[in-house]
Enzyme design. Structure first.
Site, short mmCIF file in Angstrom:
data_model
loop_
_atom_site.label_atom_id
_atom_site.label_comp_id
_atom_site.label_asym_id
_atom_site.label_seq_id
_atom_site.Cartn_x
_atom_site.Cartn_y
_atom_site.Cartn_z
N ALA A 61 35.75 39.78 46.28
CA ALA A 61 35.49 38.50 45.62
C ALA A 61 34.00 38.41 45.31
O ALA A 61 33.19 39.07 45.97
CB ALA A 61 35.93 37.33 46.50
N GLU A 69 44.42 41.13 39.09
CA GLU A 69 44.16 40.77 40.49
C GLU A 69 44.89 39.48 40.86
O GLU A 69 45.42 39.35 41.97
CB GLU A 69 42.66 40.62 40.73
CG GLU A 69 41.91 41.96 40.77
CD GLU A 69 40.40 41.81 40.78
OE1 GLU A 69 39.72 42.83 40.97
OE2 GLU A 69 39.90 40.68 40.60
N GLY A 78 34.17 39.63 38.43
CA GLY A 78 32.95 40.34 38.08
C GLY A 78 33.24 41.74 37.56
O GLY A 78 32.51 42.27 36.73
#
Lengths: 246, 246
Positions: B103, B123, B116
């Site tokens: 994360a 996901e 990111g």
């Protein structure tokens, strides 16, 4: 609002009353609401295409000038291009004045089910970019409750097809994988699949939409809620309009 | 919960404390939570990859058997394949027991910003398919409020890039088009673009997520709310865990 005469249009085909109604709705919406200078969303489907054709006729005749159209599907784009309608993308024209599009169901609250043609992802992008949405339908599309006659089309990214099908089934839907007439999986313009989720009459469309939008594999839901459209409805007895004010 | 000894692991590299922490978090999460027989989601990114590698080591050593992994990105899939981890798709294994993923931010409520690495669409599909989500991070990812240090990654379908950028700006975000190191537009595994939306600290993450999910051009939002993860946090002073019960 100035109504333009419709007597100059080719007569609708006599053989199929529903086809005639679709054509009348599409053409009349253009005559009533499309004006020179407008940035236009161009809908998809067997009713909206008559709006696109009428726009093309008016552009060709020189009575509609300085318009630009953003199509909602490759099919509409091809037809609009052939008709000589100036086209643009949302990169060039991110806000539209008016969009004429079809629907598969229209509720008394003017909420919609769309996506029978598989173009609802781009149709919703265009609807959210437009100042005013005009929906053109024949009388068979007006229902007492969303889901009464149609499945909710749910566009799903390929890797999530099975979990999203199971999620829809857990919500109580009968789920059908959309296929082409040849029996192959139907693939959208964005490369995704469509699950047609048969719920029957939907008591809480907003709650259902929020639940589906929260699913990571769901790319587009054919529930169009709160768009406050003008709905042009054509039937055997003529044309009526539904809107929030009426 | 049985803690396995970690002293048998290769020592983390001494040079970079953050890299060492990422590695420790990823490896420790596997040792604590991954068991033989599990169906596993395999995360993406510079911390989660250490979990994947540790799974691969344990499979190769024969101490972890009868597992199957569903990767969250092509990069993870390639590495897992090379490591000899048996792989499957959600078509074959629609429900997972455990997923280990990274994360970019973790809030006190254990809500997350992810994306990111650009893999947040898959996901989130995997996170929604999994029974238990284990998040592995270094201490720098633990924040007081989502948005404090990171943009919200918003995956957008190409035709809607400009209207969705304008929508995000209207919400008050500074919006950056994600690019590759070479300066080209970043394209996701699904063929979409990413807008990094810098909001600063986000007071109402749920409201923001719902507003973004309702946008037809938005395919995935890097806000992961309410997943109730176990968070394994590694720092210079050791490893701690955050969970709803702690």
């Amino acid at each position: 609002m100035t109504e333009q005469p419709t007597g100059t249009q080719p007569a609708p085909p006599a053989g199929d009353p529903q086809l005639a109604a679709k054509r009348r709705a599409g053409e009349l919406a253009v005559e009533r609401y499309v004006r020179s200078g407008m940035r236009l969303g161009l809908g998809t489907g067997s009713t909206a295409i008559w709006a696109v054709r009428r726009i093309g006729q008016l552009v060709a005749a020189g009575s509609l000038t300085d318009v630009v159209g953003v199509p909602t599907s490759p099919v509409t784009e091809a037809e609009a291009r052939e008709l000589g309608i100036p086209l643009a993308t949302l990169d060039e024209v991110p806000r539209l004045d008016l969009t004429v599009d079809g629907a598969d169901e229209v509720s008394p609250q003017l909420d919609l089910i769309k996506g029978g043609g598989g173009a609802h992802l781009r149709e919703k992008i265009i609807a959210q970019a437009t100042e005013k949405l005009v929906i053109v339908v024949d009388e068979s599309k007006v229902v007492d409750c969303l889901g009464a006659t149609r499945a909710v089309p749910v566009e799903v990214v390929r890797p999530a097809l099975r979990p999203e099908r199971e999620f829809l089934e857990a919500l109580g839907a009968r789920v059908v994988d959309r296929t082409t007439p040849a029996g192959d999986p139907y693939v959208t313009a964005e490369g995704n699949r469509i699950l047609d989720a048969w719920f029957g009459p939907i008591a809480d469309a907003r709650g259902l939409l929020a639940a589906l939008e929260d699913r990571a594999g769901v790319m587009a839901v054919g529930l169009f809620l709160g768009f406050d459209p003008i709905v042009v409805v054509a039937g055997p007895d003529g044309v009526r309009e539904l809107s929030a004010g009426s």
